[in-house]
Design an enzyme around this catalytic site. Structure first.
Site, PDB file in Angstrom:
ATOM      1  N   ASN A 129      92.952  80.836  62.359  1.00 13.45           N
ATOM      2  CA  ASN A 129      92.672  79.486  62.299  1.00 13.45           C
ATOM      3  C   ASN A 129      93.586  78.587  62.080  1.00 13.45           C
ATOM      4  O   ASN A 129      94.231  78.644  61.366  1.00 13.45           O
ATOM      5  CB  ASN A 129      91.419  79.292  61.270  1.00 13.45           C
ATOM      6  CG  ASN A 129      90.885  77.908  60.910  1.00 13.45           C
ATOM      7  OD1 ASN A 129      91.548  76.894  60.348  1.00 13.45           O
ATOM      8  ND2 ASN A 129      89.723  77.366  61.358  1.00 13.45           N
ATOM      9  N   ARG A 180      94.242  74.254  62.073  1.00 13.19           N
ATOM     10  CA  ARG A 180      93.720  72.919  61.755  1.00 13.19           C
ATOM     11  C   ARG A 180      94.355  71.736  61.443  1.00 13.19           C
ATOM     12  O   ARG A 180      95.330  71.922  60.724  1.00 13.19           O
ATOM     13  CB  ARG A 180      92.170  72.987  60.978  1.00 13.19           C
ATOM     14  CG  ARG A 180      92.534  73.283  59.436  1.00 13.19           C
ATOM     15  CD  ARG A 180      91.275  73.761  58.983  1.00 13.19           C
ATOM     16  NE  ARG A 180      91.633  74.145  57.608  1.00 13.19           N
ATOM     17  CZ  ARG A 180      91.809  75.634  57.208  1.00 13.19           C
ATOM     18  NH1 ARG A 180      91.977  76.501  58.285  1.00 13.19           N
ATOM     19  NH2 ARG A 180      92.275  75.940  56.006  1.00 13.19           N
ATOM     20  N   GLU A 216      75.510  78.007  65.206  1.00 10.36           N
ATOM     21  CA  GLU A 216      76.049  79.141  66.004  1.00 10.36           C
ATOM     22  C   GLU A 216      77.696  79.353  66.202  1.00 10.36           C
ATOM     23  O   GLU A 216      78.119  80.057  66.138  1.00 10.36           O
ATOM     24  CB  GLU A 216      75.465  78.857  67.698  1.00 10.36           C
ATOM     25  CG  GLU A 216      73.972  78.997  67.659  1.00 10.36           C
ATOM     26  CD  GLU A 216      73.571  80.608  67.483  1.00 10.36           C
ATOM     27  OE1 GLU A 216      74.394  81.543  67.353  1.00 10.36           O
ATOM     28  OE2 GLU A 216      72.388  80.734  67.070  1.00 10.36           O
ATOM     29  N   HIS A 256      91.508  87.498  62.674  1.00 10.00           N
ATOM     30  CA  HIS A 256      91.099  86.344  62.578  1.00 10.00           C
ATOM     31  C   HIS A 256      92.178  85.237  62.536  1.00 10.00           C
ATOM     32  O   HIS A 256      93.177  85.589  62.142  1.00 10.00           O
ATOM     33  CB  HIS A 256      90.357  86.056  61.192  1.00 10.00           C
ATOM     34  CG  HIS A 256      90.199  84.616  60.742  1.00 10.00           C
ATOM     35  ND1 HIS A 256      91.006  84.194  59.663  1.00 10.00           N
ATOM     36  CD2 HIS A 256      89.399  83.691  61.069  1.00 10.00           C
ATOM     37  CE1 HIS A 256      90.990  82.833  59.632  1.00 10.00           C
ATOM     38  NE2 HIS A 256      89.708  82.578  60.197  1.00 10.00           N
ATOM     39  N   SER A 288      89.501  78.246  65.799  1.00 10.37           N
ATOM     40  CA  SER A 288      89.226  79.217  64.875  1.00 10.37           C
ATOM     41  C   SER A 288      88.890  80.459  65.943  1.00 10.37           C
ATOM     42  O   SER A 288      88.319  80.451  67.027  1.00 10.37           O
ATOM     43  CB  SER A 288      88.246  78.946  64.030  1.00 10.37           C
ATOM     44  OG  SER A 288      86.990  78.645  64.622  1.00 10.37           O
TER      45      SER A 288
END
Length: 321
Positions: free
Chosen positions: A128, A130, A283, A126, A112
């Site tokens: 991502n 998976r 984080e 952005h 990501s």
């Protein structure tokens, strides 16, 4: 589910693909930035697995850019399973209810990224991708699926930029199934809706989830090509606009749009929800948030302004490709 050998082959292939992509994308971003470098942190998940987070802060071109890879496994609470499947009810998907005991055995691997440039005319991006699978649990058969996508979040509308970005992903989709782009473009428009604002957080792209309607190899090939298109779809837009002149007012507008970005990620994003419910590394989960954002009370927007044009495009999705 398919046989164990097939499962392990897909797991290993996907993991190699996302680790290679992380290296290639970070190298391309550093080269384009011309000053910033990625900090790398490897981390371990107590329940099994771990990942590598790479984050650039305070670069010459990007205020913050992060690319994270995670490969985790073990068991997860039923509510995390529902979050992964996009169900919020306690009587979630496939019988994963509060009455069931124990944790759901799972494996999840993903990459990501979110990139926030300094210049308000250079868009945030952005992506991502998976792969997820579960084992049999409380009578629920094991399952596998792919998910992901790439989307763009500019502060100002530039039709040429959007045609390039969406056109890139339409070509990728068409290489695998002509029905993919209209379906996944609509899915992105629906998924990235910030419901309490009645606005999309940006101008979309492609998004898909729970994809398991054809052989794993076919979906893996599509996901790999879509991930491979990140550099060509996005970096030319940043290169084009990173040195554009801008006013303080335009910078403030960018900061307010980032505020909406933060609202969406913390309230609606399935990946964020899943990470928080599986005790993921905070984080890394919140890596997507910008360094700076702004919330003004009832900010005025001139209905004839470029800012209003952006709001309209986020409220009423357009066809770009």
């Amino acid at each position: 589910m398919q046989g164990i050998e097939k499962e392990e082959m897909i797991r290993g292939r996907f993991e190699r693909i996302i680790r290679d992509a992380q290296t290639r994308i970070c190298a391309a971003v550093e080269e384009e930035d011309g000053g910033g470098t990625f900090r790398e942190d490897a981390w371990a998940r107590p329940g099994g697995g771990g990942g590598v987070s790479r984050v650039m802060q305070g670069g010459k071109t990007w205020e913050k850019a992060g690319v994270g890879v995670s490969v985790v496994y073990g068991t997860m609470p039923p509510e995390a399973y529902r979050a992964a499947k996009g169900h919020t009810s306690s009587n979630g998907a496939n019988g994963a209810s509060n009455g069931a005991s124990g944790g759901v055995p799972f494996f999840a691997a993903g990459i990501s990224s979110v990139m926030h440039p300094h210049n308000p005319f250079a868009p945030t991006m952005h992506f991502n991708y998976r792969y997820f699978e579960t084992e049999e649990w409380n009578g629920i058969p094991g399952q596998w699926w792919f998910g992901g996508g790439t989307d763009i979040t500019p502060s100002y509308v530039n039709e040429e930029d959007m045609k390039h970005f969406h056109g890139t992903y339409k070509r990728v989709c068409d290489n695998h199934d002509p029905a993919y782009y209209p379906k996944f473009k609509q899915w992105a428009d629906d998924y990235f809706l910030c419901k309490h604002r009645n606005q999309r957080r940006g101008l979309g792209g492609i998004f898909f989830d729970d994809l398991n309607d054809r052989p794993q190899d076919e979906i893996l090939a599509f996901s790999t090509e879509a991930l491979g298109a990140v550099i060509d779809s996005y970096l030319p837009l940043v290169q084009k606009h990173k040195n554009d002149a801008f006013t303080e007012q335009q910078k403030e507008w960018q900061q307010m749009r980032r505020g909406l970005y933060v609202e969406y990620n913390l309230v609606y994003d399935r990946g964020t929800t899943f990470g928080l419910k599986t005790a993921g590394r905070i984080e890394s989960i919140l890596m997507s948030l910008p360094l700076t954002a702004r919330w003004e009370y009832c900010p005025p927007v001139d209905p004839t302004s470029p800012e209003a044009q952006l709001v309209d495009a986020c409220t009423n999705p357009r066809t770009w490709a």
